[in-house]
Design a protein around this motif. Structure first.
Motif, PDB file in Angstrom:
ATOM      1  N   GLN A  28       0.834  -1.203   0.000  1.00 14.61           N
ATOM      2  CA  GLN A  28       0.000   0.000   0.000  1.00 14.61           C
ATOM      3  C   GLN A  28       0.872   1.259   0.000  1.00 14.61           C
ATOM      4  OE1 GLN A  28      -2.438   0.743   3.417  1.00 14.61           O
ATOM      5  NE2 GLN A  28      -3.794   2.140   2.335  1.00 14.61           N
TER       6      GLN A  28
ATOM      7  N   GLY B 276     -10.432  -7.682  -1.272  1.00 12.87           N
ATOM      8  CA  GLY B 276     -10.455  -6.227  -1.194  1.00 12.87           C
ATOM      9  C   GLY B 276     -11.815  -5.642  -1.500  1.00 12.87           C
TER      10      GLY B 276
ATOM     11  N   SER C  36     -14.244  -6.650   1.495  1.00 16.67           N
ATOM     12  CA  SER C  36     -13.858  -6.026   2.764  1.00 16.67           C
ATOM     13  C   SER C  36     -14.231  -4.563   2.801  1.00 16.67           C
ATOM     14  CB  SER C  36     -12.352  -6.190   2.991  1.00 16.67           C
ATOM     15  OG  SER C  36     -11.983  -7.544   3.060  1.00 16.67           O
ATOM     16  N   PHE C  37     -13.988  -3.850   1.706  1.00 17.30           N
ATOM     17  CA  PHE C  37     -14.302  -2.431   1.655  1.00 17.30           C
ATOM     18  C   PHE C  37     -15.803  -2.191   1.817  1.00 17.30           C
ATOM     19  CE2 PHE C  37     -14.996   1.667  -0.449  1.00 17.30           C
ATOM     20  CZ  PHE C  37     -13.990   2.420   0.111  1.00 17.30           C
TER      21      PHE C  37
ATOM     22  N   THR D 162     -11.326  -1.559   7.503  1.00 16.12           N
ATOM     23  CA  THR D 162     -11.174  -2.510   6.402  1.00 16.12           C
ATOM     24  C   THR D 162      -9.958  -3.404   6.593  1.00 16.12           C
ATOM     25  OG1 THR D 162     -12.154  -0.842   4.937  1.00 16.12           O
ATOM     26  CG2 THR D 162     -11.038  -2.687   3.886  1.00 16.12           C
TER      27      THR D 162
ATOM     28  N   VAL E  77      -9.325  -7.399   5.593  1.00 15.30           N
ATOM     29  CA  VAL E  77      -8.352  -7.663   4.529  1.00 15.30           C
ATOM     30  C   VAL E  77      -7.319  -8.688   4.983  1.00 15.30           C
ATOM     31  CG1 VAL E  77      -6.374  -6.616   3.380  1.00 15.30           C
ATOM     32  CG2 VAL E  77      -8.596  -5.530   3.223  1.00 15.30           C
TER      33      VAL E  77
ATOM     34  N   ILE F  58      -4.983  -4.529  -2.533  1.00 11.82           N
ATOM     35  CA  ILE F  58      -4.979  -3.082  -2.749  1.00 11.82           C
ATOM     36  C   ILE F  58      -5.716  -2.728  -4.036  1.00 11.82           C
ATOM     37  CG2 ILE F  58      -3.529  -1.055  -3.026  1.00 11.82           C
ATOM     38  CD1 ILE F  58      -3.478  -2.329  -0.247  1.00 11.82           C
TER      39      ILE F  58
ATOM     40  N   GLU G  93      -9.314  -2.715  -3.437  1.00 12.19           N
ATOM     41  CA  GLU G  93      -9.734  -1.481  -2.771  1.00 12.19           C
ATOM     42  C   GLU G  93      -9.906  -0.341  -3.772  1.00 12.19           C
ATOM     43  OE1 GLU G  93     -10.357  -0.969   0.488  1.00 12.19           O
ATOM     44  OE2 GLU G  93     -10.064  -3.078   0.942  1.00 12.19           O
ATOM     45  N   TYR G  94      -8.990  -0.237  -4.724  1.00  9.97           N
ATOM     46  CA  TYR G  94      -9.095   0.809  -5.738  1.00  9.97           C
ATOM     47  C   TYR G  94     -10.359   0.640  -6.584  1.00  9.97           C
ATOM     48  CZ  TYR G  94      -4.591   3.180  -5.263  1.00  9.97           C
ATOM     49  OH  TYR G  94      -3.546   3.946  -4.808  1.00  9.97           O
TER      50      TYR G  94
ATOM     51  N   GLN H 276     -13.544   1.439  -4.319  1.00  4.99           N
ATOM     52  CA  GLN H 276     -13.695   2.783  -3.775  1.00  4.99           C
ATOM     53  C   GLN H 276     -14.670   3.668  -4.551  1.00  4.99           C
ATOM     54  OE1 GLN H 276     -10.210   4.811  -1.903  1.00  4.99           O
ATOM     55  NE2 GLN H 276     -10.453   6.175  -3.648  1.00  4.99           N
TER      56      GLN H 276
ATOM     57  N   PRO I 229      -6.742   4.238  -1.688  1.00  7.67           N
ATOM     58  CA  PRO I 229      -7.820   3.673  -0.886  1.00  7.67           C
ATOM     59  C   PRO I 229      -7.488   3.743   0.592  1.00  7.67           C
ATOM     60  CG  PRO I 229      -6.524   1.936  -1.865  1.00  7.67           C
ATOM     61  CD  PRO I 229      -6.024   3.216  -2.442  1.00  7.67           C
TER      62      PRO I 229
ATOM     63  N   LEU J  89      -7.681   1.998   4.148  1.00  9.54           N
ATOM     64  CA  LEU J  89      -7.924   0.769   4.884  1.00  9.54           C
ATOM     65  C   LEU J  89      -8.309   1.064   6.324  1.00  9.54           C
ATOM     66  CD1 LEU J  89      -5.018  -1.535   3.656  1.00  9.54           C
ATOM     67  CD2 LEU J  89      -7.329  -1.308   2.754  1.00  9.54           C
TER      68      LEU J  89
END
Length: 445
Positions: A223, A339, A342-343, A353, A357, A403, A406-407, A410, A426, A428
């Motif tokens: 990250q 990811g 979790s988000f 998050t 993760v 990661i 997450e992107y 988001q 993102p 976390l």
């Protein structure tokens, strides 16, 4: 509570609060981007703007200069690495959100933070040790182990946790704790094989190694690298590599001792898939993820979502693996799914998050690949180095996949598309920005 600009000394309590929040986040595995954003959010919520943030792996710095003709106020705080504590992490995350929302003022936030840091846990340490044992049980199922292998995995996980606690009290550096853990797991496998109770030592060792792999550090390193903090990323990567090297050294030493006593523990079964049926894998992943969250003091409300994420990640891995994609790509695909989920779940459960993760990727950590590589090297057989490199690729695929998930997730959030261009990466841990939270609160009124 806003800061009185006419009295620069009043800025010190705000800076101190932000630094203490950042210290707990960084020591719990949060990325440098998250730590920077949340320290800035705390300062802005307390009425202090124009604060410059500096984050390294071992030190936090905040600088505030009210005007060009006045001296700057600078505060530092050293970050002492400690045991991962998702209960404290969750409490601080909720505290920062309450401060940003205006439901608590600065002084109350300082008082609550002091209580969080100084208070103990309702969950007894002996119960946490049993949680590590449950994680060993789940890993045994993941590796399609026999009842003897599963039982040995439970004993190994409990034994490693007890040993590491004792070594921590002895103030032995973390590297040597990892060496001891790897050595214990291998010697336990040696005893089981020597007693003719099992012919699968690799699974026993792999179950112990997974507990020792530095998944949290690798997550933070990737990250940081993706969000523009290369120095912190390099430091985290070095820590993770050192921790993994300690486990590898312990296993290597255990294999050498076993060979010296004439016990063969190099049953690699090359080419044979160690995985069980999809149902067993899903159950093992659920138990492993939830047990890890439990042993890391995650709130009880996070255990069921962690189990679901663990089951989904292992199922996605199995489907991709059986489709002929190997191991690295299925690991990356499963991590992306972790990811994404979790988000989405974290905001509903009110847990950072990061908790979901890390718990979601723990069942996918490549303990068996590391063992096979070491065993090959110990037996002077070809392919050992390739197995170790493959394990490193899997670790990178897991961290980068999470990661990336997450992107992707988001902008899907309701306010995501409006804020997407303003964000550096993102989150976390913590809310996105102070303005976004307060804007939503005003609209609700």
């Amino acid at each position: 509570m806003t800061t009185d600009d006419s009295d620069p000394k009043d800025a010190y309590p705000t800076l101190d609060l932000a630094l203490r929040v950042g210290e707990l986040l960084l020591s719990s595995g949060a990325g440098a981007a998250d730590v920077t954003a949340q320290m800035q959010n705390v300062c802005i919520a307390c009425g202090l703007r124009g604060v410059t943030t500096g984050v390294t792996f071992t030190e936090l710095q905040l600088t505030y200069q009210e005007s060009p003709d006045r001296p700057a106020l600078i505060q530092f705080r050293d970050v002492r690495q400690r045991e991962i504590d998702y209960e404290d992490l969750t409490r601080v995350d909720l505290l920062v959100r309450a401060l940003i929302a205006g439901s608590v003022d600065r002084d109350e936030a300082r008082s609550r933070l002091a209580q969080i840091v100084s208070s103990g846990h309702d969950r007894r340490r002996s119960i946490v040790t049993l949680g590590w044992g449950a994680m060993g049980f789940g890993v045994g199922l993941l590796l399609n182990g026999t009842p003897v292998v599963v039982a040995a995995a439970v004993v190994g996980a409990i034994g490693i946790d007890v040993l590491q606690r004792w070594l921590t009290r002895m103030r032995l550096p973390f590297f040597y704790q990892q060496v001891t853990g790897g050595l214990f797991a291998t010697l336990l496998a040696t005893l089981v094989v020597g007693a003719d109770l099992s012919s699968r030592p690799s699974q026993i060792v792999a179950a112990g190694i997974i507990m020792l792999l530095a998944g949290v550090s690798f997550m933070g390193a990737v990250q940081d690298a993706l969000t523009g903090f290369p120095l912190t990323a390099a430091a985290r990567c070095m820590e993770a590599t050192l921790a993994t090297a300690g486990a590898i050294a312990g296993v290597s030493g255990g294999l050498t001792i076993a060979t010296a006593f004439g016990v063969e523990v190099v049953n690699l079964t090359p080419g044979a898939a160690p995985y069980g049926s999809p149902g067993e894998m899903a159950l093992g992943g659920a138990i492993t993820a939830s047990a890890f969250a439990f042993a890391s003091y995650a709130p009880v409300r996070a255990l069921l979502p962690s189990a679901v994420i663990g089951a989904v990640s292992t199922t996605a891995f199995m489907v991709s693996h059986r489709a002929g994609l190997g191991v690295s790509w299925p690991s990356a695909i499963a991590a992306v799914i972790v990811g994404l989920i979790s988000f989405t779940i974290a905001s509903r459960v009110r847990v950072p998050t990061l908790v979901f993760v890390v718990a979601g990727v723990v069942p996918l950590l490549p303990g068996l690949s590391i063992y096979r590589g070491l065993a090959h090297l110990s037996a002077e057989a070809p392919g050992g180095l390739i197995e170790l490199v493959n394990a490193g690729v899997i670790l990178l695929a897991l961290a980068a996949g999470v990661i990336f998930g997450e992107y992707v997730a988001q902008p899907v959030r309701r306010e995501g598309r409006r804020l997407e261009r303003k964000l550096s990466g993102p989150r976390l841990v913590g809310p996105l920005t102070v303005r976004s939270v307060r804007r939503r609160r005003k609209k609700a009124v």
